[in-house]
Design an enzyme around this catalytic site. Structure first.
Site, short mmCIF file in Angstrom:
data_model
loop_
_atom_site.label_atom_id
_atom_site.label_comp_id
_atom_site.label_asym_id
_atom_site.label_seq_id
_atom_site.Cartn_x
_atom_site.Cartn_y
_atom_site.Cartn_z
CB SER A 43 46.68 38.64 45.83
OG SER A 43 47.35 39.90 45.29
CE1 TYR A 96 41.96 40.85 42.60
CE2 TYR A 96 44.24 41.96 43.18
CZ TYR A 96 43.28 41.09 42.86
OH TYR A 96 43.86 39.47 42.56
P1 NDP Z 1 42.36 34.76 34.78
O1 NDP Z 1 41.44 36.11 34.18
O2 NDP Z 1 43.11 34.12 33.78
O3 NDP Z 1 41.24 33.58 35.35
C1 NDP Z 1 40.40 33.82 36.17
C2 NDP Z 1 39.27 32.46 36.23
O4 NDP Z 1 38.02 32.80 37.15
C3 NDP Z 1 38.69 32.03 34.80
O5 NDP Z 1 38.71 30.73 34.72
C4 NDP Z 1 37.33 32.54 35.03
O6 NDP Z 1 36.41 31.80 34.33
C5 NDP Z 1 37.21 32.35 36.48
N1 NDP Z 1 35.93 33.29 37.10
C6 NDP Z 1 35.97 34.65 36.87
N2 NDP Z 1 34.75 35.11 37.65
C7 NDP Z 1 33.98 33.76 37.56
C8 NDP Z 1 32.80 33.62 38.00
N3 NDP Z 1 31.68 34.58 38.16
N4 NDP Z 1 32.46 32.43 38.22
C9 NDP Z 1 33.26 31.33 37.86
N5 NDP Z 1 34.40 31.43 37.52
C10 NDP Z 1 34.85 32.84 37.20
O7 NDP Z 1 43.05 35.27 36.09
P2 NDP Z 1 44.13 34.22 36.89
O8 NDP Z 1 44.30 32.97 36.34
O9 NDP Z 1 45.28 35.36 37.13
O10 NDP Z 1 43.25 34.64 38.35
C11 NDP Z 1 43.15 33.53 39.03
C12 NDP Z 1 43.01 33.93 40.77
O11 NDP Z 1 44.54 34.36 41.06
C13 NDP Z 1 42.24 35.05 40.79
O12 NDP Z 1 41.66 34.78 42.06
C14 NDP Z 1 43.20 36.19 41.05
O13 NDP Z 1 42.87 37.23 41.99
C15 NDP Z 1 44.30 35.66 41.41
N6 NDP Z 1 45.57 36.17 41.31
C16 NDP Z 1 45.91 36.49 40.32
C17 NDP Z 1 47.13 37.17 40.13
C18 NDP Z 1 47.82 37.96 38.46
O14 NDP Z 1 48.88 38.48 38.73
N7 NDP Z 1 47.27 37.25 37.57
C19 NDP Z 1 48.12 37.66 41.33
C20 NDP Z 1 47.56 37.17 42.50
C21 NDP Z 1 46.32 36.52 42.75
P3 NDP Z 1 35.18 32.17 33.38
O15 NDP Z 1 35.37 33.59 32.95
O16 NDP Z 1 35.24 31.15 32.34
O17 NDP Z 1 34.11 32.05 34.21
C1 8X3 Z 2 47.03 40.26 41.69
C2 8X3 Z 2 48.43 41.13 41.89
O1 8X3 Z 2 49.50 43.31 41.99
O2 8X3 Z 2 47.46 43.27 40.58
O3 8X3 Z 2 46.51 40.19 42.76
O4 8X3 Z 2 47.08 43.03 42.90
S1 8X3 Z 2 48.24 42.83 41.66
#
Ligand code: NDP
Ligand code: 8X3
Length: 253
Positions: free
Chosen positions: A141, A154
């Protein structure tokens, strides 16, 4: 035989979009996450839309034994993983450190750091044993190099992902395993709804007045980074919406 990719957290957001993007390119996909019903729906859709070979493995990445068992139990067709996308992760809460919930901290540290480590270890050992020149993609991120107010734990987990991506790149060099860290800014997924424990109004406020990235934008970058010629190693990609410079600067209408 087409290449095989395993994506953690494919039930939503970036992971789901990444599964679609790889399936569209003819990859065999292993989709994982805790919500088994969503995985079954996605499997049906990917088979129907792209004729993709799809394997579902539902488990919690926080549980080391479940991670190892899931990788061990993969059917033969899916056992040789070419690409691992470590995407499962979350933010939980947005408070000053003294007001934070220890349950939220544990969820983030156990998922974003320890879960990523468990899966990486299990899959990397498979890649090494098979002599594959595999590829590991970690979802970092912009918060992996910057810390914003209330982001404390985080941001710390994403700093850990940044360090681990560098460590993996060094340790796996001798095995020809490439490691790419994808470092997005604001992407509109279920991320903020999860961060605010289901408060959709508060989550919508995060993206108000600007056009955020989508899961598809990130998926496209992941597919590009993992389909380069063998001698090309994309170390990391930082992507933000045009309206965002970094964790601190963005413009809103
Ligand atoms: P979502 O909440 O849409 O998706 C998160 C996914 O992670 C879900 O499929 C969820 O599946 C899975 N997950 C969470 N906890 C667990 C667990 N304990 N075991 C297995 N699977 C798990 O978020 P995003 O798609 O945005 O996030 C994906 C990644 O991208 C994360 O690592 C996030 O930190 C990163 N990210 C996101 C950003 C944003 O602005 N959205 C920016 C930068 C990075 P389920 O609940 O079914 O288990
Ligand atoms: C997710 C982006 O700005 O919420 O990693 O940290 S921010």
């Amino acid at each position: 035989m087409s290449k095989t990719v395993l994506i953690t957290g494919a039930t939503s957001g970036i992971g789901e979009a990444t599964a679609r993007a790889f399936a569209a390119e003819g990859f065999a996909v292993i989709i994982t996450g805790r919500r088994a019903e969503r995985l079954q729906q996605l499997k049906a859709e990917l088979k129907e839309q792209y004729g993709a070979e799809v394997c579902v493995a539902s488990f919690d990445v926080r549980d080391e034994a479940m991670c190892n068992a899931a990788i061990e139990a993969l059917p033969e067709r899916f056992a040789d993983i070419d690409i691992l996308v470590n995407n499962a992760g979350l933010a939980a809460g947005l408070e000053h450190l003294n007001e934070g919930s220890t349950a939220d901290w544990n969820a983030m540290i156990d998922t974003n750091v320890k879960g990523l480590l468990y899966i990486s270890r299990a899959v990397a050992n498979r890649m090494i044993a098979s002599g594959k020149r595999g590829h590991i993609v970690n979802l970092g991120s912009t918060a992996g190099t910057q810390v914003y107010e209330n982001g404390n734990v985080y941001c710390a987990t994403k700093h850990a992902v940044h360090a681990l991506s560098q460590g993996m790149r060094i340790d796996f060099l001798r095995h020809g395993i490439r490691v790419t860290e994808i470092r997005p800014g604001m992407v509109e997924t279920e991320f903020s709804v999860v961060r605010f424990h289901g408060d959709k109004n508060r989550a919508d406020g995060v993206y108000k007045g600007l056009k955020p990235l989508t899961g598809d934008d990130i998926a496209e970058a992941i597919v590009w980074a993992t389909t380069q010629p063998d001698h090309v190693h994309i170390n990391e990609i930082v992507l933000t919406p045009t309206a965002q410079a970094d964790s601190f600067y963005s413009v809103r209408e």
